[in-house]
Design a protein around this motif. Structure first.
Motif, PDB file in Angstrom:
ATOM      1  N   GLU A 210       0.832  -1.212   0.000  1.00  0.00           N
ATOM      2  CA  GLU A 210       0.000   0.000   0.000  1.00  0.00           C
ATOM      3  C   GLU A 210       0.867   1.262   0.000  1.00  0.00           C
ATOM      4  N   GLU A 211       2.177   1.025   0.053  1.00  0.00           N
ATOM      5  CA  GLU A 211       3.090   2.137   0.300  1.00  0.00           C
ATOM      6  C   GLU A 211       2.987   3.266  -0.734  1.00  0.00           C
ATOM      7  N   LEU A 212       2.683   2.934  -1.980  1.00  0.00           N
ATOM      8  CA  LEU A 212       2.590   3.967  -3.014  1.00  0.00           C
ATOM      9  C   LEU A 212       1.313   4.800  -2.859  1.00  0.00           C
ATOM     10  N   GLU A 213       0.179   4.103  -2.704  1.00  0.00           N
ATOM     11  CA  GLU A 213      -1.118   4.774  -2.652  1.00  0.00           C
ATOM     12  C   GLU A 213      -1.394   5.398  -1.285  1.00  0.00           C
ATOM     13  N   ASN A 214      -0.966   4.686  -0.250  1.00  0.00           N
ATOM     14  CA  ASN A 214      -1.382   5.036   1.100  1.00  0.00           C
ATOM     15  C   ASN A 214      -0.220   4.726   2.048  1.00  0.00           C
ATOM     16  N   PRO A 215       0.834   5.553   1.998  1.00  0.00           N
ATOM     17  CA  PRO A 215       2.072   5.192   2.716  1.00  0.00           C
ATOM     18  C   PRO A 215       1.945   5.252   4.240  1.00  0.00           C
ATOM     19  N   LEU A 216       2.810   4.514   4.883  1.00  0.00           N
ATOM     20  CA  LEU A 216       2.918   4.593   6.345  1.00  0.00           C
ATOM     21  C   LEU A 216       3.256   6.038   6.700  1.00  0.00           C
ATOM     22  N   VAL A 358      10.999   0.902   8.605  1.00  0.00           N
ATOM     23  CA  VAL A 358       9.618   0.459   8.820  1.00  0.00           C
ATOM     24  C   VAL A 358       8.847   0.254   7.525  1.00  0.00           C
ATOM     25  N   ALA A 359       9.355   0.783   6.414  1.00  0.00           N
ATOM     26  CA  ALA A 359       8.709   0.545   5.117  1.00  0.00           C
ATOM     27  C   ALA A 359       9.699   0.814   3.993  1.00  0.00           C
ATOM     28  N   THR A 360       9.444   0.203   2.836  1.00  0.00           N
ATOM     29  CA  THR A 360      10.213   0.539   1.631  1.00  0.00           C
ATOM     30  C   THR A 360       9.243   0.806   0.486  1.00  0.00           C
ATOM     31  N   LEU A 361       9.663   1.652  -0.432  1.00  0.00           N
ATOM     32  CA  LEU A 361       8.930   1.899  -1.668  1.00  0.00           C
ATOM     33  C   LEU A 361       9.944   1.855  -2.797  1.00  0.00           C
ATOM     34  N   PRO A 362       9.812   0.985  -3.751  1.00  0.00           N
ATOM     35  CA  PRO A 362       8.769  -0.029  -3.950  1.00  0.00           C
ATOM     36  C   PRO A 362       8.731  -1.072  -2.823  1.00  0.00           C
TER      37      PRO A 362
END
Length: 467
Positions: A210-216, A358-362
DNA sequence: TTGGGG
């Protein structure tokens, strides 16, 4: 003549709290030391209200509550510190179920607030509209101040949580310093509080794809705080967000002043997007603590020591040292916190810090390279003080991943970095992540010369993921 | 009027 004097004298009498309790439905005068200040709120009627508890020599332990009503928040008493003295003229004693309390009636009651410290002046710092000062006031105020000095201070900290021991659940007490207060929506407030300790890291449940549309999110407030506000925050220790978004009543939270130490009672704690959040309820209470409160001073001292020390800026929950899955150059450079980085006085700078990814994009390592083969990805980093986005580009990516490993190897490294458990289960996207503490080198720069601070970015360099 | 202790 003597009769007049006598009436004047009687009218002036202050009752001891024990005698007040026996004077149901009578109009009396009281003077006492404030031990507790409730949060001001909008009443169900047309007024604002708040409750203050006072003690005196006759009733030093339980004291008595005074309920204030006024047309607006400004007319309520604004007590600067527990331990201050309030003088109440023509208040009414009321019986309520098993107890007795006192009503401040806006039609005929009046009050004055004085500092509680012995040796302070006798000028009230707030008076209600109908209050008339008299010479004799001084004698009573001086007497109470003298009594306060001899009184055993209450150990308010014994039933309070520290942010390092924060846990999810209901009805905790918290002693903390208010750093900032702002209204985020109409009637919805956010407080930023601190006690110098690091809140424990929590699992991240938000799905990576969801990181692209609705990131942490990087913070819980809808509009990020300005750099100017952040620069006033301490560099070390968690800044806890507190909200009243579950409270149906309108609270007078604008009365909380930044810089004050406060004891909150009956607050809930929740984790939102992997960030701790304090929940203020209508039953929550708070008391301002004096600036020289022992617990507050101790928090401040512990923090001062930590800030002075060369190596103590790494999170206290990162013990004994960051995970070995990442290695950095510049091993002799001391760590800084993300708050240090966010408030650093220069735009272009280099740092070394301890963070969790805590997150990566992509979301998936197969997409970490652009079609031309160049690495380009965004990491969301956090430490106890803040979250930031940090980018890995081109040659820094080659350094980070140790060249161009196979996709299987990359997936393993990615899982280790994010704290995703290795299983045969194909959909690791669904699982909670518990990223390890890792060290990394960051540099800051701006991408727009016309908005230097607004366009600041952070890049990872000199950092290698061993996996 | 309204709110109100542990």
């Amino acid at each position: 003549m003597s009769n007049l004097k006598r009436v004047d004298h009687d009218d002036y009498k202050f009752l001891r709290i024990v005698d007040a309790i026996a004077s149901i439905n009578q109009k009396i005068n009281l003077i006492g030391v404030i031990t507790e200040i409730g949060i001001s709120k909008q009443s169900r009627g047309p007024d604002c209200c708040c409750t203050i508890k006072i003690v005196d020599e006759s009733n030093a332990s339980s004291g008595i509550s005074i309920n204030f009503f006024a047309e607006n928040f400004e007319k309520l008493p604004h007590v600067e510190s527990a331990g201050d003295i309030i003088q109440l003229v023509r208040v009414v004693v009321k019986r309520h179920q098993s107890g007795v309390n006192v009503l401040f009636d806006k039609k005929f009651s009046s009050f004055a607030l004085y500092e509680g410290r012995e040796g302070s002046n006798f000028v009230p710092y707030q008076v209600s509209s109908k209050f008339h000062a008299r010479d004799l006031d001084k004698k009573f105020i001086a007497g109470l101040r003298k009594w306060t000095v001899s009184r055993q201070p209450e150990t308010a900290s014994s039933d309070s949580l520290s942010l390092k021991d924060i846990k999810q659940g209901h009805q905790f007490n918290l002693i903390c310093k208010v750093l900032h207060v702002c209204e985020v929506k109409d009637g919805e407030w956010m407080l930023f509080v601190w006690d110098g300790t690091d809140a424990p890291p929590v699992n991240i449940h938000k799905k990576l794809d969801e990181e692209l549309e609705n990131p942490l999110p990087l913070q819980l407030e809808p509009t990020p705080l300005s750099r100017k506000v952040l620069c006033k925050f301490p560099a070390v220790g968690t800044v806890l967000r507190m909200t009243n978004d579950k409270c149906n009543e309108k609270l007078g939270l604008h009365l909380l002043k930044a810089g004050k130490w406060v004891q909150f009672r009956n607050i809930d704690f929740e984790v939102r997007y992997g960030l701790w959040c304090g929940i203020l309820l209508s039953k929550s209470k708070f008391s301002f603590l004096p600036n020289d409160d022992d617990y507050a001073l101790q928090c401040q001292r512990t923090n001062d020591e930590r800030v002075k020390s060369k190596w103590d800026r790494q999170p206290t929950t990162c013990f004994p040292r960051p995970s070995k899955i990442i290695d950095t150059d510049y091993q002799d450079v001391p760590f800084v916190t993300l708050m240090d980085i966010l408030t650093y006085p220069e735009v272009i700078a280099k740092f070394r810090c301890v963070v969790r990814v805590v997150a990566t994009l992509p979301a998936h390592p197969r997409d970490f390279q652009a079609p031309c083969g160049t690495y380009r990805l965004r990491l969301t980093l956090e430490d106890p003080t803040a979250r930031i986005h940090a980018y890995i580009y081109a040659e820094d990516g080659v350094k980070f991943f140790g060249g161009y490993p196979s996709i299987d190897k990359m997936v393993k490294m990615h899982n280790a970095l994010l704290g995703v458990e290795e299983t045969d289960d194909a959909d690791s996207n669904e699982k909670a992540r518990n990223p390890p503490w890792v060290e990394c080198c960051l540099n800051s720069y701006n991408i727009d010369e016309s908005d230097v601070w607004g366009s600041i970015r952070y890049r990872i360099f000199a950092t290698t993921l061993i996996g």
